[in-house]
Scaffold this motif. Structure first.
Motif, PDB file in Angstrom:
ATOM      1  N   GLY A 127      11.398  -3.438  -7.561  1.00  0.00           N
ATOM      2  CA  GLY A 127      10.124  -4.098  -7.755  1.00  0.00           C
ATOM      3  C   GLY A 127       8.919  -4.876  -8.448  1.00  0.00           C
ATOM      4  O   GLY A 127       9.629  -3.701  -8.732  1.00  0.00           O
ATOM      5  N   ASP A 128       8.442  -4.867  -8.549  1.00  0.00           N
ATOM      6  CA  ASP A 128       7.062  -5.022  -9.709  1.00  0.00           C
ATOM      7  C   ASP A 128       6.358  -4.313  -9.364  1.00  0.00           C
ATOM      8  O   ASP A 128       6.395  -3.514 -10.867  1.00  0.00           O
ATOM      9  CB  ASP A 128       6.205  -5.955  -9.788  1.00  0.00           C
ATOM     10  CG  ASP A 128       6.755  -7.788  -9.162  1.00  0.00           C
ATOM     11  OD1 ASP A 128       7.910  -7.385  -9.777  1.00  0.00           O
ATOM     12  OD2 ASP A 128       6.683  -8.342  -8.463  1.00  0.00           O
ATOM     13  N   LEU A 129       6.235  -3.067  -8.596  1.00  0.00           N
ATOM     14  CA  LEU A 129       5.902  -1.781  -8.880  1.00  0.00           C
ATOM     15  C   LEU A 129       6.644  -0.631  -9.464  1.00  0.00           C
ATOM     16  O   LEU A 129       5.915   0.219 -10.356  1.00  0.00           O
ATOM     17  CB  LEU A 129       4.955  -1.078  -7.773  1.00  0.00           C
ATOM     18  CG  LEU A 129       4.144  -1.689  -6.374  1.00  0.00           C
ATOM     19  CD1 LEU A 129       4.146  -1.067  -6.132  1.00  0.00           C
ATOM     20  CD2 LEU A 129       2.906  -2.155  -8.001  1.00  0.00           C
TER      21      LEU A 129
ATOM     22  N   GLY B  70       0.898  -0.970  -0.526  1.00  0.00           N
ATOM     23  CA  GLY B  70       0.230   0.068   0.125  1.00  0.00           C
ATOM     24  C   GLY B  70       0.958   1.115   0.515  1.00  0.00           C
ATOM     25  O   GLY B  70       0.466   2.314  -1.097  1.00  0.00           O
ATOM     26  N   ALA B  71       1.995   1.546   0.386  1.00  0.00           N
ATOM     27  CA  ALA B  71       2.996   2.698   0.839  1.00  0.00           C
ATOM     28  C   ALA B  71       3.661   2.587  -0.325  1.00  0.00           C
ATOM     29  O   ALA B  71       3.512   4.049  -1.138  1.00  0.00           O
ATOM     30  CB  ALA B  71       3.209   2.738   2.179  1.00  0.00           C
ATOM     31  N   GLU B  72       3.705   1.578  -1.224  1.00  0.00           N
ATOM     32  CA  GLU B  72       4.717   1.864  -2.004  1.00  0.00           C
ATOM     33  C   GLU B  72       3.710   2.650  -3.323  1.00  0.00           C
ATOM     34  O   GLU B  72       3.808   3.096  -4.348  1.00  0.00           O
ATOM     35  CB  GLU B  72       5.288   0.097  -2.935  1.00  0.00           C
ATOM     36  CG  GLU B  72       6.763  -0.447  -1.665  1.00  0.00           C
ATOM     37  CD  GLU B  72       5.663  -0.747  -0.308  1.00  0.00           C
ATOM     38  OE1 GLU B  72       6.361  -1.405   0.571  1.00  0.00           O
ATOM     39  OE2 GLU B  72       4.063  -0.504  -0.102  1.00  0.00           O
ATOM     40  N   ARG B  73       2.422   1.871  -3.390  1.00  0.00           N
ATOM     41  CA  ARG B  73       1.353   2.073  -4.463  1.00  0.00           C
ATOM     42  C   ARG B  73       1.611   3.330  -4.645  1.00  0.00           C
ATOM     43  O   ARG B  73       1.498   4.159  -5.585  1.00  0.00           O
ATOM     44  CB  ARG B  73       0.473   1.856  -4.269  1.00  0.00           C
ATOM     45  CG  ARG B  73       0.478  -0.503  -4.896  1.00  0.00           C
ATOM     46  CD  ARG B  73      -1.264  -0.899  -4.549  1.00  0.00           C
ATOM     47  NE  ARG B  73      -0.793  -2.473  -5.051  1.00  0.00           N
ATOM     48  CZ  ARG B  73      -1.243  -3.495  -4.730  1.00  0.00           C
ATOM     49  NH1 ARG B  73      -2.852  -2.707  -4.239  1.00  0.00           N
ATOM     50  NH2 ARG B  73      -1.560  -3.887  -4.224  1.00  0.00           N
ATOM     51  N   MET B  74       1.420   4.219  -2.818  1.00  0.00           N
ATOM     52  CA  MET B  74       0.923   5.312  -2.567  1.00  0.00           C
ATOM     53  C   MET B  74       2.179   6.661  -3.110  1.00  0.00           C
ATOM     54  O   MET B  74       1.783   7.739  -3.365  1.00  0.00           O
ATOM     55  CB  MET B  74       0.128   5.940  -1.172  1.00  0.00           C
ATOM     56  CG  MET B  74      -0.793   5.246  -0.858  1.00  0.00           C
ATOM     57  SD  MET B  74      -2.566   5.513  -2.522  1.00  0.00           S
ATOM     58  CE  MET B  74      -2.328   7.479  -2.552  1.00  0.00           C
ATOM     59  N   ALA B  75       2.952   6.147  -2.868  1.00  0.00           N
ATOM     60  CA  ALA B  75       4.680   6.963  -3.092  1.00  0.00           C
ATOM     61  C   ALA B  75       4.610   7.115  -4.680  1.00  0.00           C
ATOM     62  O   ALA B  75       4.159   8.113  -5.438  1.00  0.00           O
ATOM     63  CB  ALA B  75       6.328   5.984  -2.693  1.00  0.00           C
ATOM     64  N   ILE B  76       3.900   6.338  -5.455  1.00  0.00           N
ATOM     65  CA  ILE B  76       4.657   6.039  -6.811  1.00  0.00           C
ATOM     66  C   ILE B  76       2.811   6.844  -7.305  1.00  0.00           C
ATOM     67  O   ILE B  76       2.949   7.412  -8.130  1.00  0.00           O
ATOM     68  CB  ILE B  76       4.151   4.531  -7.261  1.00  0.00           C
ATOM     69  CG1 ILE B  76       5.589   3.666  -7.160  1.00  0.00           C
ATOM     70  CG2 ILE B  76       3.967   4.592  -8.928  1.00  0.00           C
ATOM     71  CD1 ILE B  76       5.213   2.427  -7.655  1.00  0.00           C
ATOM     72  N   ASN B  77       1.593   6.590  -6.564  1.00  0.00           N
ATOM     73  CA  ASN B  77       0.543   7.470  -6.887  1.00  0.00           C
ATOM     74  C   ASN B  77       0.490   9.334  -7.085  1.00  0.00           C
ATOM     75  O   ASN B  77       0.231   9.676  -8.165  1.00  0.00           O
ATOM     76  CB  ASN B  77      -0.553   6.935  -6.396  1.00  0.00           C
ATOM     77  CG  ASN B  77      -1.572   5.546  -6.796  1.00  0.00           C
ATOM     78  OD1 ASN B  77      -1.189   5.067  -7.277  1.00  0.00           O
ATOM     79  ND2 ASN B  77      -2.184   5.613  -5.329  1.00  0.00           N
ATOM     80  N   PHE B  78       1.208   9.400  -6.123  1.00  0.00           N
ATOM     81  CA  PHE B  78       2.059  10.493  -5.591  1.00  0.00           C
ATOM     82  C   PHE B  78       2.673  10.856  -6.907  1.00  0.00           C
ATOM     83  O   PHE B  78       2.328  12.343  -7.512  1.00  0.00           O
ATOM     84  CB  PHE B  78       2.663  11.126  -4.224  1.00  0.00           C
ATOM     85  CG  PHE B  78       1.162  12.046  -3.420  1.00  0.00           C
ATOM     86  CD1 PHE B  78       1.424  13.281  -2.928  1.00  0.00           C
ATOM     87  CD2 PHE B  78       0.278  10.653  -2.177  1.00  0.00           C
ATOM     88  CE1 PHE B  78       0.300  13.398  -2.687  1.00  0.00           C
ATOM     89  CE2 PHE B  78      -1.132  11.142  -1.923  1.00  0.00           C
ATOM     90  CZ  PHE B  78      -0.614  12.364  -1.312  1.00  0.00           C
TER      91      PHE B  78
END
Length: 357
Positions: A42-44, A14-22
């Protein structure tokens, strides 16, 4: 503005996705939007958009002096004004600020268990908060906790957000019968309480054996994971519960799913819940963290107490027997996410807050 997101890794979370989303969202709004992965890719990584300035720091230890100087050099080269570390990555941002005082730090707290930090980590965070210009909390409980316990007055609640993917891979083929699949997007961690899912799966195996559960999330190969796999085997659930590990094609997976669930015993605001909403899923979730602010029981999904096996099972049976209700819940849930957790609204509030502080 020139802002860089900092995250420990780009593994799925979740935190990783939000870092990318921001980083992705800000790339269309400010002069410079960067993202630094400090320890591991990683995969993201594939989700980072081309107009985001990406840098892999390859940090080797907690106090990696060479990595600190590399990050400082990156900030100076790109004239970075604000570092936005997510969760535990605040420490390296503090070290950079010591060397490069003009940098401002906005800590983004995603951790639904922050109240229960070990004493050592708690002391480090309390001292570090003197260096924070502001704090973003992903739920109201964390906001109140930060205001009370940390040394930073500029605290804002900003819910997580996500957006539709216009194109997506089709790599994963879910097992089980089409039209009878239940998916849980959650890393294999104690907080996510997959054992509630297994208890419900055992009940459903008796009454509706053609329905199957699909667990998508990182397997840390730890005690929790081993205990979970042992429980699947000992309860003879191998043909009812399937583990997939980390997957990148979430939209594709949800397109093969009929009901989506979360069995967590604690949360902030899970990004997986937002992904369920954008994909119009009928959901059953537990009443933890900010989830009750998103899911109104009986209106856009079922929201139940976190240890209520029987109520979870009964809600599942209701959705299985009422396909029309699944459609209604999914459409209502989608409207909730679009109205309250849209990227544009949250980024606008975020930028206004930064300008004020």
């Amino acid at each position: 503005m020139r802002i860089v997101q900092i995250i420990d890794s780009l593994e799925v979370g979740g935190a990783e996705r939000m870092a990318i989303n921001f980083a992705n969202a800000l790339s269309n709004e400010i002069n410079f939007s960067g993202l630094v992965a400090t320890r591991k890719e990683g995969d993201l990584k594939s989700k980072i958009e081309n107009n985001v300035n990406y840098f892999f720091l390859n940090r080797k230890s907690t106090v990696d002096i060479n990595a600190v100087f590399r990050l400082k050099a990156y900030c100076k080269k790109n004239d970075v004004e604000i570092l936005q570390p997510h969760s535990s990555s605040y420490f390296i941002a503090i070290l950079v600020k010591v060397l490069y005082p003009k940098i401002q730090i906005i800590w983004h707290d995603h951790n639904g268990l922050s109240q229960f930090l070990s004493s050592q980590k708690w002391v480090l965070l309390k001292i570090s908060s003197f260096f924070f210009k502001g704090i973003i909390a992903v739920n109201h409980q964390l906001k109140n906790w930060a205001i009370k316990e940390l040394n930073c007055k500029n605290v804002i609640y900003l819910p997580n957000f996500t957006k539709n993917e216009n194109s997506y891979a089709k790599e994963t083929k879910l097992r089980g019968n089409e039209g009878k699949r239940i998916t849980c997007l959650a890393n294999l961690r104690d907080q996510k309480n997959h054992f509630l899912l297994l208890r419900v799966a055992k009940k459903l195996q008796i009454t509706n054996p053609d329905w199957t559960f699909h667990l998508v999330g990182k397997d840390f190969e730890d005690k929790y994971s081993k205990k979970l796999k042992t429980s699947i085997s000992s309860n003879q659930l191998e043909k009812s519960v399937y583990l997939y590990g980390t997957r990148n094609d979430i939209v594709n997976i949800l397109n093969q799913t009929d009901i989506a669930i979360l069995t967590s015993k604690s949360e902030g605001l899970p990004v997986s819940l937002l992904e369920y909403g954008l994909n119009k899923m009928a959901v059953i979730v537990t009443k933890v963290g900010e989830i009750p602010l998103i899911i109104e029981d009986g209106v856009n999904g079922f929201s139940i107490p976190s240890e209520s096996d029987e109520l979870f099972y009964e809600s599942l049976i209701t959705l299985i027997e009422k396909p029309a209700l699944r459609v209604n819940f999914g459409n209502a849930f989608y409207r909730t996410i679009v109205n309250n957790n849209s990227e544009s609204a949250i980024i606008r509030e975020y930028i206004n807050w930064l300008q004020e502080i």
